[in-house]
Design an enzyme around this catalytic site. Structure first.
Site, PDB file in Angstrom:
ATOM      1  N   HIS A 139     -20.469  37.970 -16.499  1.00 48.83           N
ATOM      2  CA  HIS A 139     -20.380  38.966 -15.428  1.00 48.83           C
ATOM      3  C   HIS A 139     -19.717  38.441 -14.171  1.00 48.83           C
ATOM      4  O   HIS A 139     -19.679  39.152 -13.166  1.00 48.83           O
ATOM      5  CB  HIS A 139     -21.780  39.467 -15.044  1.00 48.83           C
ATOM      6  N   LYS A 196     -23.342  48.194  -2.022  1.00 46.80           N
ATOM      7  CA  LYS A 196     -23.356  47.180  -3.078  1.00 46.80           C
ATOM      8  C   LYS A 196     -23.988  45.905  -2.513  1.00 46.80           C
ATOM      9  O   LYS A 196     -24.216  45.795  -1.308  1.00 46.80           O
ATOM     10  CB  LYS A 196     -21.946  46.881  -3.598  1.00 46.80           C
ATOM     11  N   ARG A 197     -24.284  44.991  -3.410  1.00 43.47           N
ATOM     12  CA  ARG A 197     -24.804  43.690  -2.992  1.00 43.47           C
ATOM     13  C   ARG A 197     -23.839  43.043  -1.985  1.00 43.47           C
ATOM     14  O   ARG A 197     -22.629  43.189  -2.092  1.00 43.47           O
ATOM     15  CB  ARG A 197     -24.933  42.803  -4.236  1.00 43.47           C
ATOM     16  N   LYS A 209     -16.892  40.713  -1.909  1.00 45.32           N
ATOM     17  CA  LYS A 209     -16.897  42.185  -1.907  1.00 45.32           C
ATOM     18  C   LYS A 209     -16.330  42.738  -0.596  1.00 45.32           C
ATOM     19  O   LYS A 209     -16.038  43.923  -0.493  1.00 45.32           O
ATOM     20  CB  LYS A 209     -18.309  42.705  -2.170  1.00 45.32           C
ATOM     21  N   THR A 243     -19.809  48.786 -11.336  1.00 45.23           N
ATOM     22  CA  THR A 243     -20.241  50.050 -11.955  1.00 45.23           C
ATOM     23  C   THR A 243     -20.409  51.126 -10.892  1.00 45.23           C
ATOM     24  O   THR A 243     -20.324  52.309 -11.201  1.00 45.23           O
ATOM     25  CB  THR A 243     -21.558  49.879 -12.730  1.00 45.23           C
ATOM     26  N   LYS A 270     -19.582  55.339 -10.826  1.00 51.95           N
ATOM     27  CA  LYS A 270     -20.504  56.397 -10.382  1.00 51.95           C
ATOM     28  C   LYS A 270     -19.839  57.269  -9.323  1.00 51.95           C
ATOM     29  O   LYS A 270     -19.963  58.504  -9.344  1.00 51.95           O
ATOM     30  CB  LYS A 270     -21.788  55.768  -9.841  1.00 51.95           C
TER      31      LYS A 270
END
Length: 797
Positions: free
Chosen positions: A353, A534-535, A540, A642, A646
């Site tokens: 991942h 998100k985390r 990110k 993911t 969504k």
């Protein structure tokens, strides 16, 4: 199969029976909690039938089972989801109204199961639901964390962690299985007896099972999520207790509870590292002992184990499964070492991942050997076997290197299939993460692009849009998401677009009310809702987002924005307790929000909202209301994502880089329905080769210079002007994640977003096309692909 013809009156009778006989409450004195629990037990009753039927059929037909090992299962609330999958939503609403209760309000009071952190755990939950929907016989194995990750709140803009208390109420969905318990050892020493190595653990705990049934769409199949709680093998030392030494008497219980108390303990200390390794072994050993016990109940030949058992390691956390399965087969069941190794490898699959080296776990050989001395021997033996079997293996490649056990390499060597989770990511797994092992094992690395369950992430969380879809293309799309392509024929129809707009606005109005009520910020549902949830991690690039927010705010104040589009920038997510830089970015976002939201010159043209404690339930609220999906990671760093799927499913175009599954989203939806910007993975590598890349990018961008100057001089932290000097210095001088290099391209892409949003017809067409072309991203498709390519399992339905 469950009874889908259940009437509201029958359901009401069952709810009242549980209220009386399970909860011991009279209807006249029952609280909302009592009614929710009674309803949950009544719904659970209707899951047990398909659950038992699925289990009996799997045994009767001797079907191969999938065992999914994951440290996280971010399952969220169950009541509304299970009700929808059983087809009972309308009956439940009517039954609860008949007793004076509102189903939606009750469902919203259910605690979120705090069993995960982010995408990894949510993916595992989607996979469990999809395996039940397509009829794949499966068990999920995880840990029943008492407090999960943590509950996030903000004090002075800073993240503060508090224990999550989801188990302070009775969990009505689980069945304790005290008879399914296994002893798990740690530490101790290894003895040689009659030529056989025998591990004598120095510490032991008991893993006790708690089963939650997971029902698929229309109640046709149900599988089991089995979570392990750690219990002491000796409850307490009575002699010490009677002497008054109460703390010492309770040490065995304290050790056990520590193991299943918190997800991802802070591992900046040796004690934290040891606890995390113990947790991973605790989960894995309990699962493997359970798998072998179940297999031996029906079969005697352990050599045939791979014909009946597929074990999937979700990331490197359960990578100890390789050596532990070898130990169980060889030490406990007498199988020859190499035969045990080949048997284990034929059962095991490994999902990677992450491309971040620090996220591929490595354990100091001292720690590993201290906690798991027998496994240290087995790991070294596996490494030696692999070196002999593949003499072309480069000297610098190995499982044990530089006094470390490398769990990524261990998982790769011990799995018969290794998969990435998006097309780009799987290529990078081959090319940059494990290039030498990939050359030694051609064909072992495959791709399985992630997906999400449309039942929770569209049907249940976005009722206005789901109703419009059914009205437009008919029923049945929930289990055949490619049918959403049928919406394309309607995207140019003014009536359909108006209905799509109304569905989105209804969701935005609910979120606007929630933001105003809970956080005191007044936002308009007609503004552009721009969302990044998100985390928190530097790759990110929440930092890129907030710096661009500052640039936009600055431009608004200077009158540099022509025909400005009102925006609400929404953030959500937690940073790991020991991740100082991520926590600093969180504080910066909150500091900027405080200044911007109080600025009368900008007013409603820009609001920044950061609700604390982002979780599944908040995602179910925010994602349907999003106009724009922020997927802005540094190219080559996000495995898949993911959340991006969504948002797409719920009609939010993406602003993003060519990273992870963004690549496949772009291919599905088309460039005209996606706001692409930024360097590619190849260009990122080239840019990093220039040690001056950050300074050059900043010097070429006047807006970024202004932004960094404002942050550095304390515009957003006047009481502590030097607060963000370290953050600004890092952007100027290192900027590993290339915030500066992509800033201008991102700023320009946000300009294109505003232009498109102002053209309502164009924007609604883009949004509807995102929903229409999201069918590929159903986790049903992902699971069917795993079943064919990795697990060799056929659907029972």
């Amino acid at each position: 199969m469950t009874d889908l013809s259940l009437t509201p009156n029958l359901l009401k009778a069952d709810i009242q029976r549980h209220l009386t006989y399970t909860l011991g409450k009279d209807a006249a004195n029952a609280s909302a909690y009592d009614w929710r629990m009674a309803l949950s037990y009544a719904i659970r009753d209707r899951i047990v039938g398909p659950w038992f039927a699925s289990t009996r059929r799997t045994w009767a037909e001797d079907r191969k089972r999938v065992y999914y090992l994951s440290m996280e299962f971010l399952i969220g609330r169950i009541l509304e989801d299970a009700t929808a999958n059983l087809g009972l939503t309308e009956a439940v609403e009517e039954a609860m109204a008949a007793v004076g209760q509102d189903f939606r309000s009750l469902a919203a009071e259910e605690p979120d199961a705090a069993l995960g952190n982010g995408g990894l755990g949510r993916l595992a939950a989607c996979f469990m639901e999809s395996m039940a929907t397509v009829g794949c016989p499966a068990y999920g194995y995880g840990i029943r964390y008492e407090h999960g990750l943590f509950r996030q709140r903000f004090e002075g803009g800073r993240q503060v962690e508090a224990p999550e208390d989801w188990l302070s109420q009775t969990n009505p969905w689980e069945f304790p299985r005290p008879e399914s318990a296994y002893t798990i050892g740690f530490k101790g020493h290894v003895e040689t007896r009659d030529g056989q190595e025998i591990w004598v653990p120095g510490e032991t705990v008991k893993a006790e099972a708690h089963d939650t049934p997971v029902v698929g769409w229309q109640g046709r199949w149900a599988n089991t999520l089995r979570l392990w709680a750690a219990k002491p093998t000796t409850l307490f030392d009575l002699e010490r207790f009677n002497r008054g030494d109460y703390a010492a008497a309770a040490e065995p219980e304290a050790l056990a509870r520590t193991l299943s108390r918190v997800l991802y303990p802070d591992d900046t200390t040796y004690q934290g590292k040891e606890l995390r390794l113990k947790q991973e072994f605790f989960l894995t050993s309990a699962a493997l002992q359970d798998i072998l016990r179940r297999y031996l109940d029906a079969h005697s030949d352990l050599k045939a184990l791979p014909k009946h058992v597929a074990i999937q390691m979700n990331d490197t956390h359960p990578a100890i499964a390789g050596p532990e399965l070898v130990r169980l087969l060889s030490d406990d069941h007498g199988m020859a070492f190499e035969e045990a190794l080949e048997t284990a490898r034929a059962c095991l699959g490994y999902t990677n991942h992450t491309l971040l080296p620090e996220a591929l776990e490595k354990w100091a050989t001292f720690t590993f050997g201290n906690v798991l001395p027998r496994h240290m021997q087995i790991v070294e033996r596996i490494d030696s076997w692999h070196r002999r079997a593949y003499p072309n293996r480069p000297h610098y490649v190995g499982i044990v290197k530089h006094h470390e056990v490398r769990m990524g390499e261990l998982a790769f060597v011990m799995a018969h299939k290794v998969n990435g989770v998006s097309a780009l990511h799987s290529d990078l797994v081959k090319q940059s993460l494990f290039p030498e092992l990939n050359r030694l094992h051609p064909g072992r690395v495959i791709n399985e692009t992630n997906g999400v369950t449309p039942r929770r992430w569209l049907k249940t969380c976005n009722r206005p849009l789901a109703a419009l879809i059914t009205d437009t293309i008919g029923e049945g799309w929930e289990a055949d998401l490619e049918r959403l392509r049928g919406l394309e024929a309607h995207v140019d129809d003014a009536g359909f677009r108006a209905a799509f707009d109304a569905a989105k606005r209804a969701n935005k109005a609910r979120v606007s009310d929630w933001i105003g009520r809970e956080f005191g910020v007044k936002v308009s549902p007609d503004a552009l809702f721009d969302v990044q949830v998100k985390r928190f991690h530097e790759y990110k690039r929440q930092l890129l987002n907030i710096l661009e927010c500052v640039a936009y705010w600055h431009a608004l104040r200077n009158g540099a924005v022509k025909n400005p589009v009102p925006r609400v920038r929404i953030f959500g997510g937690k940073a790991a307790p020991g991740y100082a830089v991520a926590k600093e970015i969180i504080r910066l976002i909150n500091d900027v929000a405080a200044v911007v939201n109080a600025d009368p010159q900008v007013g409603d043209l820009l609001k920044i909202v950061y609700p604390p404690n982002y979780n599944v339930s908040m995602a179910e609220r925010v994602i349907p209301a999003a106009d724009l999906s922020e997927q802005i990671s540094t190219a080559g760093k996000e495995a898949s994502g993911t959340g991006n799927m969504k948002f797409m499913m719920n009609g939010a175009p993406t602003i993003g880089t060519l990273d992870g599954a963004n690549v496949e989203i772009l291919a599905e939806v088309g460039e005209e329905n996606f706001f692409l910007f930024g360097l590619t993975a190849g260009q990122v590598a080239e840019r990093r080769a220039d040690p001056e890349h950050a300074r050059k990018a900043i010097e070429a961008s006047a807006p970024l210079q202004d932004v960094l100057q404002m942050v550095a001089e304390g515009r957003f932290s006047p009481e502590e002007p030097e607060r963000y000097h370290g953050l600004v210095h890092a952007v100027w001088h290192s900027d590993y994640f290339l915030v500066a290099s992509d800033f201008d391209a991102y700023h320009a892409a946000q300009g294109r977003v505003a232009e498109a949003f102002a053209d309502r017809g164009r924007w609604l067409r883009m949004a509807a096309m995102n929903t229409a072309r999201s069918g590929f991203f159903s986790s049903d498709r992902t699971i069917l692909s795993y079943m064919k390519d990795v697990w060799d399992v056929t659907p029972a339905l």
